[in-house]
Design an enzyme around this catalytic site. Structure first.
Site, PDB file in Angstrom:
ATOM      1  N   GLY A 248      17.151  19.846  21.699  1.00 51.55           N
ATOM      2  CA  GLY A 248      18.182  20.746  22.218  1.00 51.55           C
ATOM      3  C   GLY A 248      18.503  20.533  23.679  1.00 51.55           C
ATOM      4  O   GLY A 248      19.198  21.342  24.295  1.00 51.55           O
ATOM      5  N   GLU A 290      12.092  16.246  19.826  1.00 51.28           N
ATOM      6  CA  GLU A 290      13.121  15.713  18.952  1.00 51.28           C
ATOM      7  C   GLU A 290      14.493  15.655  19.638  1.00 51.28           C
ATOM      8  O   GLU A 290      15.420  16.384  19.279  1.00 51.28           O
ATOM      9  CB  GLU A 290      13.227  16.568  17.687  1.00 51.28           C
ATOM     10  CG  GLU A 290      11.951  16.601  16.869  1.00 51.28           C
ATOM     11  CD  GLU A 290      11.893  17.764  15.890  1.00 51.28           C
ATOM     12  OE1 GLU A 290      10.987  17.766  15.046  1.00 51.28           O
ATOM     13  OE2 GLU A 290      12.761  18.677  15.983  1.00 51.28           O
ATOM     14  N   GLY A 292      18.149  14.494  20.252  1.00 51.25           N
ATOM     15  CA  GLY A 292      19.201  13.868  19.455  1.00 51.25           C
ATOM     16  C   GLY A 292      20.426  13.649  20.319  1.00 51.25           C
ATOM     17  O   GLY A 292      20.740  12.538  20.740  1.00 51.25           O
ATOM     18  N   ARG A 293      21.111  14.757  20.629  1.00 52.74           N
ATOM     19  CA  ARG A 293      22.290  14.698  21.493  1.00 52.74           C
ATOM     20  C   ARG A 293      21.972  13.993  22.815  1.00 52.74           C
ATOM     21  O   ARG A 293      22.785  13.208  23.327  1.00 52.74           O
ATOM     22  CB  ARG A 293      22.775  16.126  21.766  1.00 52.74           C
ATOM     23  CG  ARG A 293      24.053  16.220  22.573  1.00 52.74           C
ATOM     24  CD  ARG A 293      24.223  17.622  23.158  1.00 52.74           C
ATOM     25  NE  ARG A 293      23.956  18.662  22.183  1.00 52.74           N
ATOM     26  CZ  ARG A 293      24.877  19.219  21.414  1.00 52.74           C
ATOM     27  NH1 ARG A 293      26.126  18.815  21.489  1.00 52.74           N
ATOM     28  NH2 ARG A 293      24.553  20.178  20.570  1.00 52.74           N
ATOM     29  N   CYS A 361      46.968  17.991   9.972  1.00 50.96           N
ATOM     30  CA  CYS A 361      47.980  19.022   9.744  1.00 50.96           C
ATOM     31  C   CYS A 361      47.355  20.407   9.920  1.00 50.96           C
ATOM     32  O   CYS A 361      47.231  21.188   8.978  1.00 50.96           O
ATOM     33  CB  CYS A 361      48.573  18.860   8.344  1.00 50.96           C
ATOM     34  SG  CYS A 361      50.092  19.790   8.121  1.00 50.96           S
ATOM     35  N   GLU A 362      46.931  20.685  11.141  1.00 50.11           N
ATOM     36  CA  GLU A 362      46.332  21.966  11.528  1.00 50.11           C
ATOM     37  C   GLU A 362      46.732  22.272  12.960  1.00 50.11           C
ATOM     38  O   GLU A 362      46.589  21.415  13.845  1.00 50.11           O
ATOM     39  CB  GLU A 362      44.797  21.908  11.455  1.00 50.11           C
ATOM     40  CG  GLU A 362      44.220  21.814  10.063  1.00 50.11           C
ATOM     41  CD  GLU A 362      44.297  23.124   9.296  1.00 50.11           C
ATOM     42  OE1 GLU A 362      44.458  24.193   9.941  1.00 50.11           O
ATOM     43  OE2 GLU A 362      44.216  23.077   8.067  1.00 50.11           O
ATOM     44  N   TYR A 390      27.208  14.367  16.881  1.00 49.24           N
ATOM     45  CA  TYR A 390      27.857  15.352  16.014  1.00 49.24           C
ATOM     46  C   TYR A 390      29.369  15.141  15.912  1.00 49.24           C
ATOM     47  O   TYR A 390      30.131  16.087  15.777  1.00 49.24           O
ATOM     48  CB  TYR A 390      27.545  16.776  16.480  1.00 49.24           C
ATOM     49  CG  TYR A 390      26.069  17.032  16.563  1.00 49.24           C
ATOM     50  CD1 TYR A 390      25.304  17.153  15.413  1.00 49.24           C
ATOM     51  CD2 TYR A 390      25.425  17.086  17.792  1.00 49.24           C
ATOM     52  CE1 TYR A 390      23.936  17.346  15.483  1.00 49.24           C
ATOM     53  CE2 TYR A 390      24.053  17.284  17.869  1.00 49.24           C
ATOM     54  CZ  TYR A 390      23.317  17.412  16.709  1.00 49.24           C
ATOM     55  OH  TYR A 390      21.966  17.602  16.775  1.00 49.24           O
TER      56      TYR A 390
END
Length: 441
Positions: A248, A290, A292-293, A361-362, A390
């Site tokens: 994190g 751990e 990750g990011r 298309c949003e 992510y």
């Protein structure tokens, strides 16, 4: 503007990533294109590992691969001596395809299936992080039936709330993850695991959230877990040999973000564990983390080609690109913020305010609202920074858009590690309609 890792600007005014001109990469591989600066990944990995080594602490640094999973990134992690955190059978299968050392694979997840758990036993992985009572019963049953030993950690929620987005906090009591430390769940899980003949309980695991910039939450979590471990030592003479404090650790997406160096997170957590271990005469556990990011987030840059422009007088100007929420859903999902630049005109003043819109298309498909860019023309290459975590792992085929290609770049060399999807890929699993046979009247 901020540059990351090995990024620089060459004499053509082009962005350079990993020693390679980003415009050349866009021409060779097309856009959208995710480019990873693998030298920055290696630097981050070494930063975590060297801090533990300098403090004389046995440790495992596991890449939390949900941030970005592929055969090549697993091979890179193995090269750097990392362990691996997987959260599904698919990620475990990818790790096996990469021939990642099985003894360094840790299997997470809050709803692992019986099939996935059996697969973990087949691969003889290093550890299963048990999340709930159903999973604990399944792991016990599989181990007993096979008469096969399995290392486990118990994931617990320490009741620590990190200062981050509500969707990515996981350490508070109201969480779908883990056994609660405060209501007796963790103690009950310990009793069940302690009595299981084929389960080797190594210790405890927690993960308090993502994109965290301060160390207090980590140190409070370490204290809570060490306290529980000490209780079990006193009540059962049981000593946990592993303390996994999760990940994190935050990165800098924009100038408003002020993350710490990897060493600072590690030092603060380790100091708490060292201090309590000494004061309680508790054998110093091996510490696992751990990231990750913080390994892949700012190592990734997505290149897009600019297309249409729409000016809404007095309100905003939209610049559309050839990707969007299909390859980066985080702005729509989390209100995530990014910074960007015109990669083929890096030396031009970036002082024009525009909104970078995707092609899905949003109405909510906006990558960056009020980005500061040079004047953008059709065909320019836009670089959106810090898209390594992510993004591709959460990418989809909304509007039947193909997922982008992924390239690794280092010291002037570049390699395609995930090819661009084709329309054939998108329709490969589709089956034709089976016409219903009508009965004659």
């Amino acid at each position: 503007m901020d540059l990351y890792g090995t990024q620089k600007v060459n004499d053509k005014g082009h962005l350079v990533i990993g020693g390679t001109d980003a415009i050349d990469l866009a021409h060779v591989y097309g856009t959208p294109l995710v480019v990873y600066d693998t030298a920055l990944f290696r630097k981050r990995a070494a930063g975590f590992q060297s801090t533990f080594k300098a403090m004389g602490i046995e440790a495992q640094v596991a890449y939390a691969s949900k941030a970005f999973s592929s055969v090549a990134i697993y091979e890179l992690a193995a090269q750097e001596g990392l362990s691996l955190d997987v959260v599904s059978g698919g990620e475990l299968f990818t790790a096996a395809k990469a021939d990642f050392p099985r003894e360094r694979i840790h299997f997470h997840g809050n709803n692992k299936s019986y099939m996935e758990l059996n697969y973990a036993f087949d691969e003889k992985i290093g550890c299963i992080v048990v999340d709930n009572f159903l999973e604990l019963s399944m792991v016990k049953e599989i181990a007993s039936t096979r008469k096969q030993q399995m290392n486990i950690l118990l994931r617990v929620t320490p009741g620590v709330e990190a200062h981050t987005h509500e969707f990515i906090t996981t350490g508070q009591e109201d969480s779908k993850f883990g056994f609660d430390l405060k209501n007796g769940q963790a103690d009950k899980a310990f009793e069940l695991a302690y009595e299981a003949p084929y389960l080797q309980l190594l210790g405890l695991h927690c993960h308090i959230g993502s994109q965290i910039f301060e160390t207090d939450a980590f140190t409070h979590a370490a204290e809570a877990l060490m306290k529980k471990m000490q209780e079990w030592k006193e009540s059962h003479s049981f000593v946990c040999t592993v303390l996994n404090l999760g990940g994190g650790f935050g990165i800098r997406y924009t100038e408003d973000d002020q993350p710490l160096e990897p060493s600072q997170y590690v030092e603060k957590m380790a100091e708490v564990v060292l201090g309590l271990s000494k004061s309680w005469n508790y054998p110093l556990p091996e510490i696992w983390i751990e990231p990750g990011r913080s390994l892949v987030g700012d190592a990734g840059t997505t290149l897009y080609t600019a297309g249409s422009e729409k000016e809404v007088p007095g309100i905003r100007t939209y610049i559309a690109v050839d990707g969007g929420m299909s390859d980066n859903i985080r702005p729509a999902l989390y209100d995530a913020n990014y910074s960007a630049a015109v990669a083929n005109r890096m030396l031009d003043p970036h002082d024009t305010t525009v909104t970078i819109a995707g092609k899905c298309c949003e109405s909510g498909d906006k990558l960056i609202v009020d980005a500061k860019l040079a004047d953008v023309a059709e065909g320019d290459i836009l670089a959106v920074f810090c898209t390594g975590a992510y993004t591709y792992s959460m990418a989809g085929n909304y509007n039947r858009l193909p997922r982008p290609a992924v390239v690794f770049a280092e010291e002037g060399h570049h390699q395609l590690v995930i090819r661009r999807e084709t329309y054939e890929d998108i329709t490969r699993l589709d089956l034709p309609l089976q016409q219903k046979v009508r009965k004659e009247s």
